[in-house]
Design a protein around this motif. Structure first.
Motif, PDB file in Angstrom:
ATOM      1  N   ASP A 145      28.072 -12.561 -85.470  1.00 40.98           N
ATOM      2  CA  ASP A 145      27.043 -13.567 -85.208  1.00 40.98           C
ATOM      3  C   ASP A 145      27.154 -14.689 -86.233  1.00 40.98           C
ATOM      4  N   VAL A 146      26.972 -15.919 -85.794  1.00 41.65           N
ATOM      5  CA  VAL A 146      27.069 -17.084 -86.679  1.00 41.65           C
ATOM      6  C   VAL A 146      26.047 -17.001 -87.815  1.00 41.65           C
ATOM      7  N   VAL A 147      24.879 -16.477 -87.537  1.00 38.85           N
ATOM      8  CA  VAL A 147      23.851 -16.343 -88.580  1.00 38.85           C
ATOM      9  C   VAL A 147      24.345 -15.418 -89.685  1.00 38.85           C
ATOM     10  N   ASP A 148      24.995 -14.327 -89.301  1.00 41.11           N
ATOM     11  CA  ASP A 148      25.548 -13.407 -90.291  1.00 41.11           C
ATOM     12  C   ASP A 148      26.664 -14.070 -91.091  1.00 41.11           C
ATOM     13  N   ALA A 149      27.511 -14.841 -90.413  1.00 40.86           N
ATOM     14  CA  ALA A 149      28.586 -15.556 -91.099  1.00 40.86           C
ATOM     15  C   ALA A 149      28.011 -16.555 -92.093  1.00 40.86           C
ATOM     16  N   ALA A 150      26.967 -17.260 -91.696  1.00 35.15           N
ATOM     17  CA  ALA A 150      26.317 -18.222 -92.604  1.00 35.15           C
ATOM     18  C   ALA A 150      25.726 -17.512 -93.814  1.00 35.15           C
ATOM     19  N   ARG A 151      25.149 -16.364 -93.591  1.00 34.33           N
ATOM     20  CA  ARG A 151      24.583 -15.582 -94.697  1.00 34.33           C
ATOM     21  C   ARG A 151      25.690 -15.173 -95.685  1.00 34.33           C
ATOM     22  N   VAL A 152      26.808 -14.724 -95.156  1.00 34.23           N
ATOM     23  CA  VAL A 152      27.952 -14.343 -95.996  1.00 34.23           C
ATOM     24  C   VAL A 152      28.426 -15.538 -96.819  1.00 34.23           C
ATOM     25  N   MET A 153      28.486 -16.696 -96.197  1.00 30.64           N
ATOM     26  CA  MET A 153      28.921 -17.906 -96.895  1.00 30.64           C
ATOM     27  C   MET A 153      27.955 -18.270 -98.022  1.00 30.64           C
ATOM     28  N   MET A 154      26.674 -18.189 -97.739  1.00 29.14           N
ATOM     29  CA  MET A 154      25.669 -18.525 -98.752  1.00 29.14           C
ATOM     30  C   MET A 154      25.679 -17.517 -99.894  1.00 29.14           C
ATOM     31  N   GLU A 155      25.755 -16.249 -99.573  1.00 27.64           N
ATOM     32  CA  GLU A 155      25.751 -15.204-100.596  1.00 27.64           C
ATOM     33  C   GLU A 155      26.955 -15.293-101.520  1.00 27.64           C
ATOM     34  N   ASN A 156      28.073 -15.796-100.994  1.00 28.88           N
ATOM     35  CA  ASN A 156      29.300 -15.875-101.775  1.00 28.88           C
ATOM     36  C   ASN A 156      29.617 -17.290-102.252  1.00 28.88           C
ATOM     37  N   ASP A 157      28.703 -18.226-101.964  1.00 24.20           N
ATOM     38  CA  ASP A 157      28.846 -19.618-102.392  1.00 24.20           C
ATOM     39  C   ASP A 157      30.192 -20.210-101.981  1.00 24.20           C
ATOM     40  N   VAL A 158      30.527 -20.053-100.695  1.00 23.04           N
ATOM     41  CA  VAL A 158      31.747 -20.632-100.138  1.00 23.04           C
ATOM     42  C   VAL A 158      31.399 -21.503 -98.947  1.00 23.04           C
ATOM     43  N   ARG A 159      32.220 -22.504 -98.712  1.00 24.56           N
ATOM     44  CA  ARG A 159      31.958 -23.444 -97.620  1.00 24.56           C
ATOM     45  C   ARG A 159      32.820 -23.197 -96.395  1.00 24.56           C
ATOM     46  N   ARG A 160      33.831 -22.353 -96.547  1.00 20.45           N
ATOM     47  CA  ARG A 160      34.696 -22.043 -95.407  1.00 20.45           C
ATOM     48  C   ARG A 160      35.138 -20.593 -95.505  1.00 20.45           C
ATOM     49  N   VAL A 161      35.239 -19.969 -94.345  1.00 22.43           N
ATOM     50  CA  VAL A 161      35.615 -18.555 -94.296  1.00 22.43           C
ATOM     51  C   VAL A 161      36.638 -18.375 -93.175  1.00 22.43           C
ATOM     52  N   PRO A 162      37.758 -17.738 -93.487  1.00 24.23           N
ATOM     53  CA  PRO A 162      38.735 -17.439 -92.440  1.00 24.23           C
ATOM     54  C   PRO A 162      38.150 -16.443 -91.437  1.00 24.23           C
ATOM     55  N   VAL A 163      38.558 -16.612 -90.200  1.00 21.47           N
ATOM     56  CA  VAL A 163      38.154 -15.704 -89.131  1.00 21.47           C
ATOM     57  C   VAL A 163      39.389 -14.881 -88.768  1.00 21.47           C
ATOM     58  N   VAL A 164      39.266 -13.568 -88.876  1.00 22.83           N
ATOM     59  CA  VAL A 164      40.391 -12.685 -88.576  1.00 22.83           C
ATOM     60  C   VAL A 164      39.986 -11.678 -87.503  1.00 22.83           C
ATOM     61  N   ASN A 165      40.958 -11.307 -86.685  1.00 17.70           N
ATOM     62  CA  ASN A 165      40.685 -10.293 -85.672  1.00 17.70           C
ATOM     63  C   ASN A 165      40.809  -8.907 -86.291  1.00 17.70           C
ATOM     64  N   ASP A 166      40.666  -7.888 -85.487  1.00 17.82           N
ATOM     65  CA  ASP A 166      40.688  -6.510 -85.992  1.00 17.82           C
ATOM     66  C   ASP A 166      42.043  -6.107 -86.578  1.00 17.82           C
ATOM     67  N   ASP A 167      43.103  -6.857 -86.245  1.00 16.91           N
ATOM     68  CA  ASP A 167      44.429  -6.585 -86.781  1.00 16.91           C
ATOM     69  C   ASP A 167      44.722  -7.370 -88.057  1.00 16.91           C
ATOM     70  N   GLY A 168      43.727  -8.128 -88.539  1.00 16.11           N
ATOM     71  CA  GLY A 168      43.922  -8.913 -89.758  1.00 16.11           C
ATOM     72  C   GLY A 168      44.611 -10.244 -89.539  1.00 16.11           C
ATOM     73  N   GLU A 169      44.760 -10.633 -88.269  1.00 19.08           N
ATOM     74  CA  GLU A 169      45.423 -11.898 -87.950  1.00 19.08           C
ATOM     75  C   GLU A 169      44.437 -13.058 -88.033  1.00 19.08           C
ATOM     76  N   LEU A 170      44.891 -14.144 -88.618  1.00 14.37           N
ATOM     77  CA  LEU A 170      44.089 -15.353 -88.718  1.00 14.37           C
ATOM     78  C   LEU A 170      43.969 -15.980 -87.334  1.00 14.37           C
ATOM     79  N   VAL A 171      42.729 -16.123 -86.859  1.00 14.17           N
ATOM     80  CA  VAL A 171      42.510 -16.701 -85.532  1.00 14.17           C
ATOM     81  C   VAL A 171      41.658 -17.956 -85.577  1.00 14.17           C
ATOM     82  N   GLY A 172      41.103 -18.260 -86.756  1.00 10.68           N
ATOM     83  CA  GLY A 172      40.271 -19.450 -86.876  1.00 10.68           C
ATOM     84  C   GLY A 172      39.709 -19.570 -88.279  1.00 10.68           C
ATOM     85  N   ILE A 173      38.861 -20.579 -88.414  1.00 11.28           N
ATOM     86  CA  ILE A 173      38.156 -20.780 -89.675  1.00 11.28           C
ATOM     87  C   ILE A 173      36.784 -21.337 -89.336  1.00 11.28           C
ATOM     88  N   ILE A 174      35.791 -20.908 -90.072  1.00 15.04           N
ATOM     89  CA  ILE A 174      34.435 -21.421 -89.870  1.00 15.04           C
ATOM     90  C   ILE A 174      34.009 -22.102 -91.157  1.00 15.04           C
TER      91      ILE A 174
END
Length: 110
Positions: A79-108
């Motif tokens: 969920d985007v809300v959860d991703a935003a929470r992770v970003m705020m908690e870790n003080d980062v502005r961008r987070v890689p999006v990976v699938n279950d195999d660890g492959e980079l599929v995007g960035i938020i």
């Protein structure tokens, strides 16, 4: 809303093995301050390299030695809300999006 609906899918990344010059050239060409690092010939995310990494380690040439390996990632099905929470908690502005195999599929980004 899910991460996969808001993430950027056309992610510019650099691969290892590689060197500082490769990173700098790509950062300049693409106007990026952060690049995901993937294993050569795959989309497996292994790190992130930032402009700060390059500045703080002026004598290091190898991407593998410059990049951060302790990564914060999200999954396309999160969920985007959860991703935003992770970003705020870790003080980062961008987070890689990976699938279950660890492959980079995007960035938020914030």
């Amino acid at each position: 809303m899910l991460v996969k609906r808001t993430m950027s899918k056309n992610v510019v990344s650099v691969s290892v093995p590689g060197n500082r010059e490769k990173v700098l050239d790509l950062m300049r060409k693409e106007n990026k301050a952060v690049l995901p690092v993937v294993k050569e010939d795959t989309d497996i995310l292994v790190g992130l390299v930032t402009r700060s990494d390059l500045i703080n380690n002026p004598d290091e040439e190898q991407i593998a030695m410059l990049m951060s390996r302790d990564l914060i990632t999200v999954n396309p099905g999160d969920d985007v809300v959860d991703a935003a929470r992770v970003m705020m908690e870790n003080d980062v502005r961008r987070v890689p999006v990976v699938n279950d195999d660890g492959e980079l599929v995007g960035i938020i980004t914030s």
